[in-house]
Each structure stands twice: as C-alpha cells, then as structure tokens.
Design a protein around this motif. Sequence first.
Motif, PDB file in Angstrom:
ATOM      1  N   ILE A  62      -2.609   2.703   7.673  1.00 30.84           N
ATOM      2  CA  ILE A  62      -1.728   3.269   6.654  1.00 30.84           C
ATOM      3  C   ILE A  62      -2.494   4.284   5.800  1.00 30.84           C
ATOM      4  N   CYS A  63      -3.702   3.934   5.411  1.00 36.60           N
ATOM      5  CA  CYS A  63      -4.541   4.855   4.632  1.00 36.60           C
ATOM      6  C   CYS A  63      -4.745   6.158   5.386  1.00 36.60           C
ATOM      7  N   GLN A  64      -5.084   6.042   6.651  1.00 28.20           N
ATOM      8  CA  GLN A  64      -5.365   7.230   7.459  1.00 28.20           C
ATOM      9  C   GLN A  64      -4.121   8.086   7.648  1.00 28.20           C
ATOM     10  N   GLN A  65      -2.972   7.450   7.810  1.00 31.65           N
ATOM     11  CA  GLN A  65      -1.719   8.209   7.948  1.00 31.65           C
ATOM     12  C   GLN A  65      -1.459   9.068   6.707  1.00 31.65           C
ATOM     13  N   PHE A  66      -1.658   8.504   5.535  1.00 26.71           N
ATOM     14  CA  PHE A  66      -1.469   9.271   4.309  1.00 26.71           C
ATOM     15  C   PHE A  66      -2.513  10.382   4.188  1.00 26.71           C
ATOM     16  N   ALA A  67      -3.752  10.090   4.555  1.00 23.68           N
ATOM     17  CA  ALA A  67      -4.821  11.096   4.475  1.00 23.68           C
ATOM     18  C   ALA A  67      -4.549  12.261   5.419  1.00 23.68           C
ATOM     19  N   ASP A  68      -3.958  11.985   6.559  1.00 25.72           N
ATOM     20  CA  ASP A  68      -3.640  13.041   7.517  1.00 25.72           C
ATOM     21  C   ASP A  68      -2.597  14.011   6.978  1.00 25.72           C
ATOM     22  N   LYS A  69      -1.822  13.565   5.990  1.00 22.23           N
ATOM     23  CA  LYS A  69      -0.740  14.388   5.443  1.00 22.23           C
ATOM     24  C   LYS A  69      -1.075  15.049   4.114  1.00 22.23           C
ATOM     25  N   ASP A  70      -2.154  14.618   3.464  1.00 20.61           N
ATOM     26  CA  ASP A  70      -2.478  15.152   2.134  1.00 20.61           C
ATOM     27  C   ASP A  70      -3.986  15.324   2.006  1.00 20.61           C
ATOM     28  N   CYS A  71      -4.428  16.540   1.794  1.00 18.58           N
ATOM     29  CA  CYS A  71      -5.865  16.839   1.755  1.00 18.58           C
ATOM     30  C   CYS A  71      -6.567  16.285   0.516  1.00 18.58           C
ATOM     31  N   ARG A  72      -5.815  15.799  -0.456  1.00 18.74           N
ATOM     32  CA  ARG A  72      -6.439  15.192  -1.635  1.00 18.74           C
ATOM     33  C   ARG A  72      -6.945  13.779  -1.359  1.00 18.74           C
ATOM     34  N   ILE A  73      -6.570  13.224  -0.214  1.00 16.38           N
ATOM     35  CA  ILE A  73      -6.909  11.840   0.111  1.00 16.38           C
ATOM     36  C   ILE A  73      -8.100  11.786   1.055  1.00 16.38           C
ATOM     37  N   ARG A  74      -9.066  10.919   0.702  1.00 18.04           N
ATOM     38  CA  ARG A  74     -10.182  10.607   1.601  1.00 18.04           C
ATOM     39  C   ARG A  74     -10.204   9.099   1.823  1.00 18.04           C
ATOM     40  N   VAL A  75     -10.468   8.708   3.052  1.00 11.22           N
ATOM     41  CA  VAL A  75     -10.513   7.294   3.402  1.00 11.22           C
ATOM     42  C   VAL A  75     -11.947   6.908   3.722  1.00 11.22           C
ATOM     43  N   LEU A  76     -12.400   5.857   3.068  1.00 12.23           N
ATOM     44  CA  LEU A  76     -13.715   5.285   3.343  1.00 12.23           C
ATOM     45  C   LEU A  76     -13.485   3.891   3.910  1.00 12.23           C
ATOM     46  N   HIS A  77     -14.404   3.432   4.733  1.00 14.94           N
ATOM     47  CA  HIS A  77     -14.257   2.112   5.353  1.00 14.94           C
ATOM     48  C   HIS A  77     -15.590   1.387   5.288  1.00 14.94           C
TER      49      HIS A  77
ATOM     50  N   LEU B 141       0.786  -1.229   0.000  1.00 13.03           N
ATOM     51  CA  LEU B 141       0.000   0.000   0.000  1.00 13.03           C
ATOM     52  C   LEU B 141       0.824   1.288   0.000  1.00 13.03           C
ATOM     53  N   PRO B 142       1.856   1.429   0.828  1.00 15.51           N
ATOM     54  CA  PRO B 142       2.608   2.688   0.803  1.00 15.51           C
ATOM     55  C   PRO B 142       3.185   3.005  -0.577  1.00 15.51           C
ATOM     56  N   ARG B 143       3.743   2.008  -1.245  1.00 13.38           N
ATOM     57  CA  ARG B 143       4.307   2.253  -2.580  1.00 13.38           C
ATOM     58  C   ARG B 143       3.215   2.663  -3.558  1.00 13.38           C
ATOM     59  N   CYS B 144       2.061   2.018  -3.476  1.00  9.16           N
ATOM     60  CA  CYS B 144       0.944   2.351  -4.354  1.00  9.16           C
ATOM     61  C   CYS B 144       0.511   3.803  -4.150  1.00  9.16           C
ATOM     62  N   ILE B 145       0.268   4.176  -2.908  1.00  9.18           N
ATOM     63  CA  ILE B 145      -0.198   5.536  -2.605  1.00  9.18           C
ATOM     64  C   ILE B 145       0.857   6.565  -3.002  1.00  9.18           C
ATOM     65  N   LYS B 146       2.105   6.295  -2.685  1.00  8.73           N
ATOM     66  CA  LYS B 146       3.174   7.234  -3.051  1.00  8.73           C
ATOM     67  C   LYS B 146       3.245   7.436  -4.558  1.00  8.73           C
ATOM     68  N   SER B 147       2.986   6.382  -5.319  1.00 13.33           N
ATOM     69  CA  SER B 147       3.042   6.527  -6.780  1.00 13.33           C
ATOM     70  C   SER B 147       1.914   7.422  -7.289  1.00 13.33           C
ATOM     71  N   ILE B 148       0.782   7.413  -6.632  1.00  9.98           N
ATOM     72  CA  ILE B 148      -0.316   8.315  -7.011  1.00  9.98           C
ATOM     73  C   ILE B 148       0.024   9.747  -6.601  1.00  9.98           C
ATOM     74  N   LEU B 149       0.539   9.921  -5.421  1.00  8.57           N
ATOM     75  CA  LEU B 149       0.862  11.265  -4.939  1.00  8.57           C
ATOM     76  C   LEU B 149       2.000  11.909  -5.724  1.00  8.57           C
ATOM     77  N   ALA B 150       2.802  11.120  -6.418  1.00  7.05           N
ATOM     78  CA  ALA B 150       3.934  11.637  -7.189  1.00  7.05           C
ATOM     79  C   ALA B 150       3.565  11.948  -8.642  1.00  7.05           C
ATOM     80  N   GLN B 151       2.289  11.997  -8.958  1.00 14.25           N
ATOM     81  CA  GLN B 151       1.858  12.221 -10.339  1.00 14.25           C
ATOM     82  C   GLN B 151       2.194  13.632 -10.828  1.00 14.25           C
TER      83      GLN B 151
END
Length: 123
Positions: free
Chosen positions: A46-61, A15-25
Amino acid sequence: MLSVIIPVYNREKFLPRCIKSILAQTYEDFELLLVDDGSTDDSLHICQQFADKDCRIRVLHQENGGVSSARNLALQHVKGEWVAFVDSDDYVKPDYLQHLVEKVDEDRAMVMNIYPYEVQFQS
C-alpha cells in the motif's frame, strides 16, 4: 519544507485513509516518509502504491524494530527543516500541517498538537 513521518506496522486497514489525509493537506510543501517496520500484511505494498503516484512520498523498509526504531530511521532521511509525526492508524484534518507551520517561529524549538489542546515549547 516539512517532513511528515509515519511508522507503519500491519495497518493495511487504516493506512489508505491516513495517507490520503496527509496528501489532502492545504499546506503542500512537505515530504511524506512511510517507514514499513517489517509488516506481514499488505502495508508495504500500500505504501509503495501511494509512492508510485506522488513524488512527495518516500518509502523506507526495515525489519521489525518497533515504532521508535522506525521513526529514528526516517529521521536519518528527512529533507525538511521541521518534522511531524503521525500514527498509521490515525488521520488528520486538511489544515493540520498548515496549523503547525503557522505556529513555528524563531523562538520555538518544538510545536506539539495534542487534541484538543496545543502545547508550545520555547527554546
């Protein structure tokens, strides 16, 4: 705006590599919807940690319902005019979204990127 949907189920190792690849677009006008599908590992955290750092990310559960259910949940929350799907154990090149957006025009209902081929559907 483009909405990127990633269904997530027990993918803490990838997951971290996947999310980082999207954020690096190179194309930055997107939102990222991470849908935790009842993971029993650390994926939701992990999802929530990334969302806390980038406002473009929303986490649904949701409780585990499968990948289609997770995608459908996200589709109810998208803000973008276009939608892209990425699997949580994949990663994309920095120009992935830019490439997709460049293929959009008034006559296309859908653009698909299937490595190494590109398929375009006319409306």
